[in-house]
Structure formats: C-alpha cells, structure tokens
Design an enzyme around this catalytic site. Structure first.
Site, PDB file in Angstrom:
ATOM      1  N   GLN A 129      -5.027  -0.749  -4.713  1.00 41.56           N
ATOM      2  CA  GLN A 129      -5.666  -1.888  -5.388  1.00 41.56           C
ATOM      3  C   GLN A 129      -6.470  -1.446  -6.606  1.00 41.56           C
ATOM      4  O   GLN A 129      -6.516  -2.147  -7.619  1.00 41.56           O
ATOM      5  CB  GLN A 129      -6.554  -2.635  -4.392  1.00 41.56           C
ATOM      6  CG  GLN A 129      -7.173  -3.900  -4.966  1.00 41.56           C
ATOM      7  CD  GLN A 129      -7.956  -4.671  -3.930  1.00 41.56           C
ATOM      8  OE1 GLN A 129      -7.641  -4.642  -2.741  1.00 41.56           O
ATOM      9  NE2 GLN A 129      -8.992  -5.369  -4.366  1.00 41.56           N
ATOM     10  N   CYS A 137       0.849  -1.190   0.000  1.00 41.99           N
ATOM     11  CA  CYS A 137       0.000   0.000   0.000  1.00 41.99           C
ATOM     12  C   CYS A 137       0.884   1.239   0.000  1.00 41.99           C
ATOM     13  O   CYS A 137       1.766   1.383   0.843  1.00 41.99           O
ATOM     14  CB  CYS A 137      -0.893  -0.019   1.236  1.00 41.99           C
ATOM     15  SG  CYS A 137      -1.639   1.560   1.635  1.00 41.99           S
ATOM     16  N   GLU A 138       0.660   2.129  -0.964  1.00 44.25           N
ATOM     17  CA  GLU A 138       1.516   3.311  -1.059  1.00 44.25           C
ATOM     18  C   GLU A 138       1.208   4.350   0.019  1.00 44.25           C
ATOM     19  O   GLU A 138       1.987   5.284   0.220  1.00 44.25           O
ATOM     20  CB  GLU A 138       1.395   3.950  -2.439  1.00 44.25           C
ATOM     21  CG  GLU A 138       0.062   4.552  -2.761  1.00 44.25           C
ATOM     22  CD  GLU A 138       0.001   5.114  -4.171  1.00 44.25           C
ATOM     23  OE1 GLU A 138      -0.685   6.116  -4.354  1.00 44.25           O
ATOM     24  OE2 GLU A 138       0.644   4.560  -5.087  1.00 44.25           O
ATOM     25  N   HIS A 139       0.089   4.205   0.718  1.00 47.15           N
ATOM     26  CA  HIS A 139      -0.270   5.191   1.737  1.00 47.15           C
ATOM     27  C   HIS A 139       0.410   4.933   3.072  1.00 47.15           C
ATOM     28  O   HIS A 139       0.762   5.877   3.786  1.00 47.15           O
ATOM     29  CB  HIS A 139      -1.787   5.204   1.942  1.00 47.15           C
ATOM     30  CG  HIS A 139      -2.547   5.577   0.706  1.00 47.15           C
ATOM     31  ND1 HIS A 139      -3.767   5.023   0.377  1.00 47.15           N
ATOM     32  CD2 HIS A 139      -2.242   6.435  -0.300  1.00 47.15           C
ATOM     33  CE1 HIS A 139      -4.186   5.534  -0.767  1.00 47.15           C
ATOM     34  NE2 HIS A 139      -3.277   6.378  -1.199  1.00 47.15           N
ATOM     35  N   HIS A 140       0.591   3.651   3.425  1.00 49.46           N
ATOM     36  CA  HIS A 140       1.177   3.325   4.722  1.00 49.46           C
ATOM     37  C   HIS A 140       2.397   2.417   4.617  1.00 49.46           C
ATOM     38  O   HIS A 140       2.966   2.048   5.632  1.00 49.46           O
ATOM     39  CB  HIS A 140       0.129   2.645   5.618  1.00 49.46           C
ATOM     40  CG  HIS A 140      -1.050   3.514   5.902  1.00 49.46           C
ATOM     41  ND1 HIS A 140      -2.234   3.404   5.209  1.00 49.46           N
ATOM     42  CD2 HIS A 140      -1.216   4.528   6.780  1.00 49.46           C
ATOM     43  CE1 HIS A 140      -3.095   4.314   5.656  1.00 49.46           C
ATOM     44  NE2 HIS A 140      -2.497   5.001   6.607  1.00 49.46           N
ATOM     45  N   HIS A 169      -5.898  -5.916   3.398  1.00 49.38           N
ATOM     46  CA  HIS A 169      -4.938  -4.821   3.545  1.00 49.38           C
ATOM     47  C   HIS A 169      -4.491  -4.710   4.998  1.00 49.38           C
ATOM     48  O   HIS A 169      -5.313  -4.476   5.889  1.00 49.38           O
ATOM     49  CB  HIS A 169      -5.572  -3.510   3.096  1.00 49.38           C
ATOM     50  CG  HIS A 169      -5.847  -3.460   1.622  1.00 49.38           C
ATOM     51  ND1 HIS A 169      -5.172  -2.613   0.763  1.00 49.38           N
ATOM     52  CD2 HIS A 169      -6.717  -4.159   0.848  1.00 49.38           C
ATOM     53  CE1 HIS A 169      -5.619  -2.796  -0.478  1.00 49.38           C
ATOM     54  NE2 HIS A 169      -6.551  -3.724  -0.445  1.00 49.38           N
ATOM     55  N   CYS A 180      -2.929  -2.386   6.308  1.00 47.73           N
ATOM     56  CA  CYS A 180      -3.128  -1.028   6.821  1.00 47.73           C
ATOM     57  C   CYS A 180      -4.498  -0.886   7.486  1.00 47.73           C
ATOM     58  O   CYS A 180      -4.706   0.000   8.312  1.00 47.73           O
ATOM     59  CB  CYS A 180      -2.958   0.016   5.713  1.00 47.73           C
ATOM     60  SG  CYS A 180      -4.082  -0.171   4.325  1.00 47.73           S
TER      61      CYS A 180
END
Length: 198
Positions: free
Chosen positions: A128, A87-90, A156, A158
């Site tokens: 995703q 996941c690119e956010h976390h 996920h 995250c």
C-alpha cells in the site's frame, strides 16, 4: 440478443499458470481431477492475469489521453475510488478506497482518468505504501500540478485471514506534494475527504 462475454488472455501464459496451479493444488493434498476443481487452474490463471493487468498499462499515457488546458488553480478532488489489489508478501487481496486531489497548473485531466490511475497501480502485486506514491508520481509527471495529495485506506486480508487475524484493522497511507505540503491546504483536503456532502 443474449449476453456475450469477451475475455482477452495470453494463451501461453494461461497454459503455464494452469500447470503451476495444478501442482499447487496437488501439493495442498487435493485431487485436481475432482469435479469441483477440474476448471479451477484455468479460472485461477485467468483471474491472476486480470488482477495483474496493471503491468501492461501506462498511467501517464492514460492521464495525457484526456488532458485539457484550463486556467484554473482550485483544488480538484476525486474521493472514495474503490481499489482492489494483491499484497506482494502473501498474495492475498487488500481492498479499500483512494482519495486523490490535485491543484492544476494550467492543465486538467478527465475525472475518470484519475480513477483509472488507481487501477493501473493497484492491479499489480503491491504494498500500500508504494501504491500511494506511484499514484502521486504519475499525476505529478503528467500534469505538472501545483500540488498533489493521495490518501489510501485499506483492509488487508493478510492481516485478517492469517497472522494476527485483526478483523477491523484499517491501514491508512498518504503522500503529499507541492501545495499540499502546506498545513492549511492539507487540512482543507483532509476535511473535504472526511465530509459527507449531499
């Protein structure tokens, strides 16, 4: 003959990442010189290069490397392709499976190449939703099929390890092109990926 493992990593990138990870570990309050952590920055540096190796891969070229002319136009499905992404956010993993189908328009590709396309895009920092459409677009570009369908189901970390901490949540995304935009074709695909055929 004993087992021999061969890894290929960019030494300059490895060294720079190691320095960064040493700093991160120190900022978290740990002793980077502690025995258990001595090699952790190097392991992390190499792991991240492996996990993100998709940036150096070309999905269309992979599909074209095993492209064959066949005069068929029946649905081809490769389902339950395991995927592991970040996941690119976390910067936490998401793990799941992809189901992919296409209807040829004169060309087919090797079945393993369809699975490799999943690796190309999942081994990057991702969301995703984008992963789903990137897989579809690559197959569409390489094979010019009558239709493409991609469904991804993933868990996920995250959402599981932090934040809302929902352990059993599964995210499903889909993308359809061409013949799969028709209700009957899409329904057949959905039934087939849900079936447990023996």
């Amino acid at each position: 003959m004993s087992y021999s493992k061969t890894d290929n990593y960019d030494e300059d990138v490895t060294q720079k990442l190691m320095a960064s990870y040493k700093d991160v570990i120190t900022q978290l309050g740990e002793d980077v010189e502690r025995e258990g952590l001595l090699k952790t920055p190097e392991r992390l540096a190499k792991a991240m290069q492996y996990i993100t190796q998709g940036y150096k891969m070309d999905a269309v070229a992979i599909l074209n490397s095993a492209k064959f002319h066949e005069n068929i136009s029946e649905m081809i499905i490769v389902k339950d392709i395991e995927l592991y992404s970040m996941c690119e956010h976390h910067m936490l993993p998401f793990i799941g499976k992809a189901h992919i189908a296409y209807i040829p328009n004169g060309w087919i590709t090797g079945l393993s190449k369809v699975a490799r396309v999943v690796d190309v895009f999942s081994r990057r920092l991702q969301v995703q939703e984008r992963l789903t459409t990137q897989i579809l677009d690559a197959i569409k570009e390489a094979l010019d099929p009558l239709g493409v369908a991609v469904v991804i189901e993933a868990k996920h970390l995250c959402m599981m390890m932090r934040g809302v901490q929902k352990q059993n949540s599964v995210t499903t995304t889909s993308a359809f092109y061409g013949e799969f935009e028709k209700h009957t074709t899409r329904s057949e695909f959905m039934q087939l990926i849900s079936a447990h055929l023996s």
